[in-house]
Design an enzyme around this catalytic site. Structure first.
Site, mmCIF file in Angstrom:
data_model
loop_
_atom_site.group_PDB
_atom_site.id
_atom_site.type_symbol
_atom_site.label_atom_id
_atom_site.label_comp_id
_atom_site.label_asym_id
_atom_site.label_seq_id
_atom_site.Cartn_x
_atom_site.Cartn_y
_atom_site.Cartn_z
ATOM 1 N N PRO A 9 -1.597 1.914 47.392
ATOM 2 C CA PRO A 9 -2.553 1.932 46.285
ATOM 3 C C PRO A 9 -2.218 0.968 45.146
ATOM 4 C CG PRO A 9 -1.197 3.920 46.294
ATOM 5 C CD PRO A 9 -0.942 3.214 47.585
ATOM 6 N N ASN A 10 -3.266 0.376 44.632
ATOM 7 C CA ASN A 10 -3.236 -0.527 43.463
ATOM 8 C C ASN A 10 -2.624 -1.895 43.748
ATOM 9 O OD1 ASN A 10 -4.418 1.372 41.572
ATOM 10 N ND2 ASN A 10 -2.494 2.505 41.751
ATOM 11 N N ARG A 17 -2.930 -6.352 37.474
ATOM 12 C CA ARG A 17 -2.230 -5.182 36.929
ATOM 13 C C ARG A 17 -0.848 -5.557 36.374
ATOM 14 N NH1 ARG A 17 0.685 -1.719 41.793
ATOM 15 N NH2 ARG A 17 1.034 -0.262 40.102
ATOM 16 N N TYR A 22 4.729 -7.018 37.677
ATOM 17 C CA TYR A 22 4.456 -7.443 39.054
ATOM 18 C C TYR A 22 4.173 -8.941 39.190
ATOM 19 C CZ TYR A 22 4.136 -2.409 39.658
ATOM 20 O OH TYR A 22 4.427 -1.068 39.669
ATOM 21 N N ASN A 73 4.700 -1.447 51.718
ATOM 22 C CA ASN A 73 4.888 -1.104 50.317
ATOM 23 C C ASN A 73 3.952 0.071 50.073
ATOM 24 O OD1 ASN A 73 5.037 -0.801 47.583
ATOM 25 N ND2 ASN A 73 4.859 -2.995 47.101
ATOM 26 N N ALA A 76 2.815 3.834 44.839
ATOM 27 C CA ALA A 76 3.113 5.112 44.180
ATOM 28 C C ALA A 76 3.385 6.239 45.180
ATOM 29 C CB ALA A 76 1.952 5.490 43.263
ATOM 30 N N HIS A 79 6.937 7.670 46.112
ATOM 31 C CA HIS A 79 7.656 8.670 45.337
ATOM 32 C C HIS A 79 7.178 10.097 45.605
ATOM 33 C CE1 HIS A 79 8.818 4.965 43.436
ATOM 34 N NE2 HIS A 79 7.573 4.735 43.049
ATOM 35 N N ASP A 86 6.833 11.252 57.183
ATOM 36 C CA ASP A 86 6.805 11.843 58.534
ATOM 37 C C ASP A 86 6.174 10.888 59.535
ATOM 38 O OD1 ASP A 86 8.032 14.106 57.597
ATOM 39 O OD2 ASP A 86 6.257 15.393 57.658
ATOM 40 N N GLU A 97 10.746 -1.265 53.977
ATOM 41 C CA GLU A 97 9.907 -1.007 52.795
ATOM 42 C C GLU A 97 10.216 -2.045 51.730
ATOM 43 O OE1 GLU A 97 10.349 2.062 50.057
ATOM 44 O OE2 GLU A 97 12.527 1.961 50.036
ATOM 45 N N HIS A 99 9.490 -3.192 47.631
ATOM 46 C CA HIS A 99 8.975 -2.930 46.280
ATOM 47 C C HIS A 99 9.137 -4.200 45.469
ATOM 48 C CE1 HIS A 99 8.298 1.192 47.132
ATOM 49 N NE2 HIS A 99 9.491 1.262 47.679
ATOM 50 N N ILE A 100 8.059 -4.623 44.870
ATOM 51 C CA ILE A 100 8.057 -5.858 44.090
ATOM 52 C C ILE A 100 8.988 -5.707 42.886
ATOM 53 C CG2 ILE A 100 6.579 -7.370 42.676
ATOM 54 C CD1 ILE A 100 4.261 -6.428 44.614
ATOM 55 N N SER A 101 8.866 -4.578 42.211
ATOM 56 C CA SER A 101 9.716 -4.311 41.042
ATOM 57 C C SER A 101 10.979 -3.581 41.487
ATOM 58 C CB SER A 101 8.947 -3.450 40.028
ATOM 59 O OG SER A 101 8.679 -2.157 40.587
ATOM 60 N N ARG A 106 13.431 1.559 36.568
ATOM 61 C CA ARG A 106 12.214 1.933 35.842
ATOM 62 C C ARG A 106 12.234 3.421 35.488
ATOM 63 N NH1 ARG A 106 7.155 -0.444 38.832
ATOM 64 N NH2 ARG A 106 6.208 0.181 36.845
ATOM 65 N N ARG A 110 10.341 7.175 39.454
ATOM 66 C CA ARG A 110 10.334 6.138 40.502
ATOM 67 C C ARG A 110 11.663 6.088 41.258
ATOM 68 N NH1 ARG A 110 5.454 3.346 39.393
ATOM 69 N NH2 ARG A 110 5.087 3.377 37.152
HETATM 70 C C1 DQA Z 1 5.798 -0.592 43.603
HETATM 71 C C2 DQA Z 1 6.598 0.358 42.717
HETATM 72 C C3 DQA Z 1 5.897 1.697 42.615
HETATM 73 O O1 DQA Z 1 6.659 2.577 41.805
HETATM 74 C C4 DQA Z 1 4.535 1.534 42.001
HETATM 75 O O2 DQA Z 1 3.861 2.783 41.962
HETATM 76 C C5 DQA Z 1 3.719 0.494 42.655
HETATM 77 C C6 DQA Z 1 4.363 -0.736 43.125
HETATM 78 C C7 DQA Z 1 6.413 -2.011 43.632
HETATM 79 O O3 DQA Z 1 6.045 -2.763 44.531
HETATM 80 O O4 DQA Z 1 7.234 -2.344 42.775
HETATM 81 O O5 DQA Z 1 2.496 0.600 42.742
HETATM 82 O O6 DQA Z 1 5.819 -0.106 44.934
#
Ligand code: DQA
Length: 157
Positions: A9-10, A17, A22, A73, A76, A79, A86, A97, A99-101, A106, A110
């Protein structure tokens, strides 16, 4: 070899965003770079983005018998989602996996990561370059699996 890239998501909002976290790169640009690297290395690659948890579970299940590696990725849902955890465990395909950040630097919430324990490895905090690192990492994992399979076949011969 086929890699499926699953974006949660997002992530369709990258480039818009929270750019201070990011960066300015759009998801399409990240995918174009991954596509280029895949083509150069003779890898088939498929991209999937959704904002819905159940659709990530469905996509992971579709990977069974179809994909050799998964790059995810879960955003959210990382978490919170036992269902995604599963599904990764169920299909038992090498999964990295991304994660950009740097999620460890943070907010406290997270730091909880439901999916890392069932993934082969995690790439965290490199910005969009993390997806490239995941691709090179996946290639290394595939090479090692292939070498192990060949050694086993030679033992049995
Ligand atoms: C994220 C980190 C997550 O905590 C956040 O909810 C995201 C992006 C990242 O790529 O850093 O949407 O997965």
């Amino acid at each position: 070899m086929k890699i499926v890239v699953i974006q949660g998501p997002n992530l369709n909002m990258l480039g818009v965003r929270e750019q201070q976290i990011y960066g300015p790169m759009k998801l399409e640009q990240i995918h174009a770079q991954m596509q280029e690297y895949a083509t150069q290395n003779g890898i088939e690659i498929e991209f999937f983005q959704t904002n819905l948890e159940g659709e990530i579970v469905d996509k992971l299940q579709e990977c069974y018998g179809d994909a050799d590696g998964i790059i995810i990725n879960a955003a959210a849902y990382t978490h919170t989602s036992i269902a995604i955890r599963d599904a990764i465990a169920a299909v038992a395909i090498p999964t990295i996996e991304v994660h950009i950040s740097n999620i460890h630097r943070r907010e406290e919430f997270r730091k909880e990561n439901m999916i890392a324990p069932v993934c082969t490895s995690s790439v965290v905090g490199f910005g969009p370059f993390g997806y490239h690192l995941a691709m090179t990492g996946m290639l290394q994992i595939m090479t090692e699996i292939q070498a192990a399979q060949e050694a086993q076949a030679a033992d049995q011969a």
